[in-house]
Design a protein around this motif. Structure first.
Motif, PDB file in Angstrom:
ATOM      1  N   ILE A  98      60.454  35.150  32.934  1.00 34.37           N
ATOM      2  CA  ILE A  98      60.229  35.664  31.575  1.00 34.37           C
ATOM      3  C   ILE A  98      58.735  35.690  31.263  1.00 34.37           C
ATOM      4  N   PHE A  99      58.022  34.652  31.661  1.00 38.02           N
ATOM      5  CA  PHE A  99      56.573  34.617  31.457  1.00 38.02           C
ATOM      6  C   PHE A  99      55.893  35.744  32.242  1.00 38.02           C
ATOM      7  N   LEU A 100      56.349  35.957  33.468  1.00 38.99           N
ATOM      8  CA  LEU A 100      55.775  37.023  34.292  1.00 38.99           C
ATOM      9  C   LEU A 100      55.938  38.377  33.605  1.00 38.99           C
ATOM     10  N   ALA A 101      57.139  38.656  33.119  1.00 38.63           N
ATOM     11  CA  ALA A 101      57.400  39.932  32.452  1.00 38.63           C
ATOM     12  C   ALA A 101      56.572  40.069  31.179  1.00 38.63           C
ATOM     13  N   THR A 102      56.425  38.966  30.452  1.00 38.73           N
ATOM     14  CA  THR A 102      55.663  38.986  29.202  1.00 38.73           C
ATOM     15  C   THR A 102      54.197  39.313  29.452  1.00 38.73           C
ATOM     16  N   ILE A 103      53.603  38.634  30.416  1.00 44.26           N
ATOM     17  CA  ILE A 103      52.182  38.861  30.711  1.00 44.26           C
ATOM     18  C   ILE A 103      51.979  40.264  31.278  1.00 44.26           C
ATOM     19  N   TRP A 104      52.877  40.669  32.156  1.00 44.92           N
ATOM     20  CA  TRP A 104      52.767  41.975  32.815  1.00 44.92           C
ATOM     21  C   TRP A 104      52.893  43.111  31.810  1.00 44.92           C
ATOM     22  N   ASN A 105      53.513  42.840  30.675  1.00 47.36           N
ATOM     23  CA  ASN A 105      53.718  43.877  29.671  1.00 47.36           C
ATOM     24  C   ASN A 105      52.469  44.152  28.837  1.00 47.36           C
ATOM     25  N   MET A 106      51.419  43.376  29.048  1.00 49.15           N
ATOM     26  CA  MET A 106      50.187  43.586  28.291  1.00 49.15           C
ATOM     27  C   MET A 106      49.501  44.879  28.731  1.00 49.15           C
ATOM     28  N   PRO A 107      49.037  45.690  27.792  1.00 50.21           N
ATOM     29  CA  PRO A 107      48.355  46.938  28.161  1.00 50.21           C
ATOM     30  C   PRO A 107      46.975  46.667  28.755  1.00 50.21           C
ATOM     31  N   TYR A 136      45.983  45.498  31.523  1.00 49.99           N
ATOM     32  CA  TYR A 136      45.832  44.176  32.135  1.00 49.99           C
ATOM     33  C   TYR A 136      46.532  44.223  33.480  1.00 49.99           C
ATOM     34  N   ARG A 137      45.765  44.081  34.547  1.00 50.30           N
ATOM     35  CA  ARG A 137      46.292  44.291  35.889  1.00 50.30           C
ATOM     36  C   ARG A 137      47.429  43.327  36.220  1.00 50.30           C
ATOM     37  N   TRP A 138      48.419  43.846  36.917  1.00 47.48           N
ATOM     38  CA  TRP A 138      49.596  43.048  37.259  1.00 47.48           C
ATOM     39  C   TRP A 138      49.230  41.841  38.112  1.00 47.48           C
ATOM     40  N   GLU A 139      48.156  41.936  38.878  1.00 43.67           N
ATOM     41  CA  GLU A 139      47.757  40.819  39.730  1.00 43.67           C
ATOM     42  C   GLU A 139      47.456  39.565  38.911  1.00 43.67           C
ATOM     43  N   ASN A 140      46.905  39.760  37.707  1.00 47.99           N
ATOM     44  CA  ASN A 140      46.642  38.620  36.834  1.00 47.99           C
ATOM     45  C   ASN A 140      47.942  37.934  36.419  1.00 47.99           C
ATOM     46  N   SER A 141      48.964  38.731  36.165  1.00 56.50           N
ATOM     47  CA  SER A 141      50.259  38.192  35.749  1.00 56.50           C
ATOM     48  C   SER A 141      50.870  37.335  36.852  1.00 56.50           C
ATOM     49  N   VAL A 142      50.905  37.890  38.054  1.00 61.17           N
ATOM     50  CA  VAL A 142      51.490  37.175  39.189  1.00 61.17           C
ATOM     51  C   VAL A 142      50.695  35.908  39.489  1.00 61.17           C
ATOM     52  N   GLY A 143      49.378  36.032  39.474  1.00 63.55           N
ATOM     53  CA  GLY A 143      48.533  34.885  39.780  1.00 63.55           C
ATOM     54  C   GLY A 143      48.700  33.748  38.791  1.00 63.55           C
ATOM     55  N   LEU A 144      48.716  34.073  37.494  1.00 64.08           N
ATOM     56  CA  LEU A 144      48.830  33.024  36.483  1.00 64.08           C
ATOM     57  C   LEU A 144      50.192  32.341  36.541  1.00 64.08           C
ATOM     58  N   VAL A 145      51.261  33.112  36.685  1.00 65.03           N
ATOM     59  CA  VAL A 145      52.597  32.509  36.734  1.00 65.03           C
ATOM     60  C   VAL A 145      52.740  31.601  37.953  1.00 65.03           C
ATOM     61  N   LEU A 160      42.330  27.162  35.169  1.00 59.66           N
ATOM     62  CA  LEU A 160      43.471  27.988  35.562  1.00 59.66           C
ATOM     63  C   LEU A 160      43.010  29.234  36.313  1.00 59.66           C
ATOM     64  N   VAL A 161      41.955  29.855  35.824  1.00 58.40           N
ATOM     65  CA  VAL A 161      41.424  31.055  36.479  1.00 58.40           C
ATOM     66  C   VAL A 161      40.942  30.726  37.886  1.00 58.40           C
ATOM     67  N   SER A 162      40.283  29.583  38.030  1.00 61.29           N
ATOM     68  CA  SER A 162      39.813  29.163  39.352  1.00 61.29           C
ATOM     69  C   SER A 162      40.974  29.013  40.320  1.00 61.29           C
ATOM     70  N   ARG A 207      42.194  42.640  45.231  1.00 60.23           N
ATOM     71  CA  ARG A 207      42.060  43.277  43.925  1.00 60.23           C
ATOM     72  C   ARG A 207      40.902  42.748  43.089  1.00 60.23           C
ATOM     73  N   GLY A 208      40.035  41.930  43.647  1.00 62.81           N
ATOM     74  CA  GLY A 208      38.923  41.405  42.870  1.00 62.81           C
ATOM     75  C   GLY A 208      39.305  40.138  42.132  1.00 62.81           C
ATOM     76  N   ASN A 209      38.392  39.644  41.307  1.00 62.13           N
ATOM     77  CA  ASN A 209      38.622  38.386  40.604  1.00 62.13           C
ATOM     78  C   ASN A 209      39.697  38.527  39.530  1.00 62.13           C
ATOM     79  N   LEU A 210      40.587  37.528  39.488  1.00 55.11           N
ATOM     80  CA  LEU A 210      41.622  37.486  38.468  1.00 55.11           C
ATOM     81  C   LEU A 210      41.084  36.779  37.228  1.00 55.11           C
ATOM     82  N   TYR A 211      41.658  37.079  36.073  1.00 56.24           N
ATOM     83  CA  TYR A 211      41.202  36.445  34.843  1.00 56.24           C
ATOM     84  C   TYR A 211      42.357  36.366  33.849  1.00 56.24           C
TER      85      TYR A 211
END
Length: 295
Positions: free
Chosen positions: A60-69, A71-80, A108-110, A123-127
């Motif tokens: 659910i968290f993954l889907a929520t973050i990924w739904n942000m306009p 905002y690259r999907w890689e950030n969503s996967v990485g944070l979850v 968390l970003v690190s 995909r470059g640095n995640l944030y």
């Protein structure tokens, strides 16, 4: 033959599947298709186990973050993945603003950027996107409404080992006003947008792939901006709105042509397409060059 004829679109779909998922009989789940380790030294890959509530929350968290306009999907996967590893998927904690304020975003970003995933590494640095409509605020919203989501997705039944039946009637429930976030619209006006609507099929798709729910695959294809852009360029004629009926309609179109591969071939194929919608395409090496409406 017209580019948007059913016969041509079926040919296009087969070519795209062969280009993105050769020798595959269907999509098996996100972390099955895109393996990831918690860190570069780990031996085992990360994966969901939907017998555990923690992993359903992660989905659910993954889907929520990924739904942000924007905002690259890689950030969503990485944070979850990091939240899962660090045991930071406690719903009660995420319901608290003080907990959110206590999080060390830089740490968390690190950790996100230290994940052992070649896919993310390319995909470059995640944030983590901040602000009043940022990642943490959206997770706070779904955490506060988790009891509603638990009932809507029949999570208790899943955890009991049952396989609940779901259908299209689940979609309007995600238009719950309490599952909205305030964002800046045109002319700097504040508008409210759903935090999950477009990514509801992602939740359903992952649960279905693990045999945790029973639902038609035509409701499990994610018609997000990236996928809809490919649909429009190539000729699948999607609905361009983001309302619930458009999400359902586009999901049905995708499933009609891509079946159990869902939206993933279109999602992956976007990296191979120039996306120059206003120009004629001269990339004759493209797998779909002779069939694409972009010509």
């Amino acid at each position: 033959m017209p580019f948007n004829s059913d016969e041509n679109l079926k040919t296009l779909s087969k070519l795209i599947i062969n280009e993105t998922y050769p020798n595959s009989d269907g999509y098996k789940g996100w972390f099955e298709e895109y393996p990831m380790k918690f860190d570069k030294e780990a031996e085992e890959n990360f994966n969901f186990d939907f017998n555990k509530e923690k992993d359903i929350i992660a989905l659910i968290f993954l889907a929520t973050i990924w739904n942000m306009p924007n905002y690259r999907w890689e950030n969503s996967v990485g944070l979850v993945a990091v939240l899962h590893k660090e045991n930071l998927l406690d719903i009660e904690k995420w319901s608290s603003q003080s907990f959110i304020e206590s999080l060390d975003k830089n740490e968390l970003v690190s950790k996100m950027n230290n994940l052992g995933s070649e896919l993310l590494g390319y995909r470059g640095n995640l944030y983590i996107k901040g602000g009043k409509d940022g990642v943490f605020q959206r997770l706070n919203i779904v955490a506060r409404e988790y009891d509603f989501l638990r009932e809507t997705l029949q999570i208790d039944e899943i955890l009991k080992g049952n396989v609940p039946k779901l259908d299209h009637n689940i979609f309007p429930k995600f238009d719950n006003p309490r599952l909205m976030v305030e964002v800046k619209g045109k002319n700097n006006n504040t508008i409210r947008k759903p935090v999950l609507r477009v990514k509801v099929p992602l939740i359903l798709r992952e649960l279905k792939c693990c045999n945790k729910i029973e639902i038609s695959g035509e409701y499990c294809c994610v018609p997000d901006t990236k996928v809809k852009q490919m649909m429009k360029i190539i000729g699948y004629n999607p609905c361009l709105d983001y309302d619930t009926s458009s999400v359902i309609n586009n999901s049905k179109i995708i499933y009609k042509y891509f079946g159990s591969h869902y939206d993933l071939p279109l999602f992956d194929f976007s990296d191979k397409c120039s996306k120059e919608k206003d120009k004629e395409c001269d990339k004759r090496s493209c797998a779909v060059f002779n069939y694409c409406a972009k010509l």
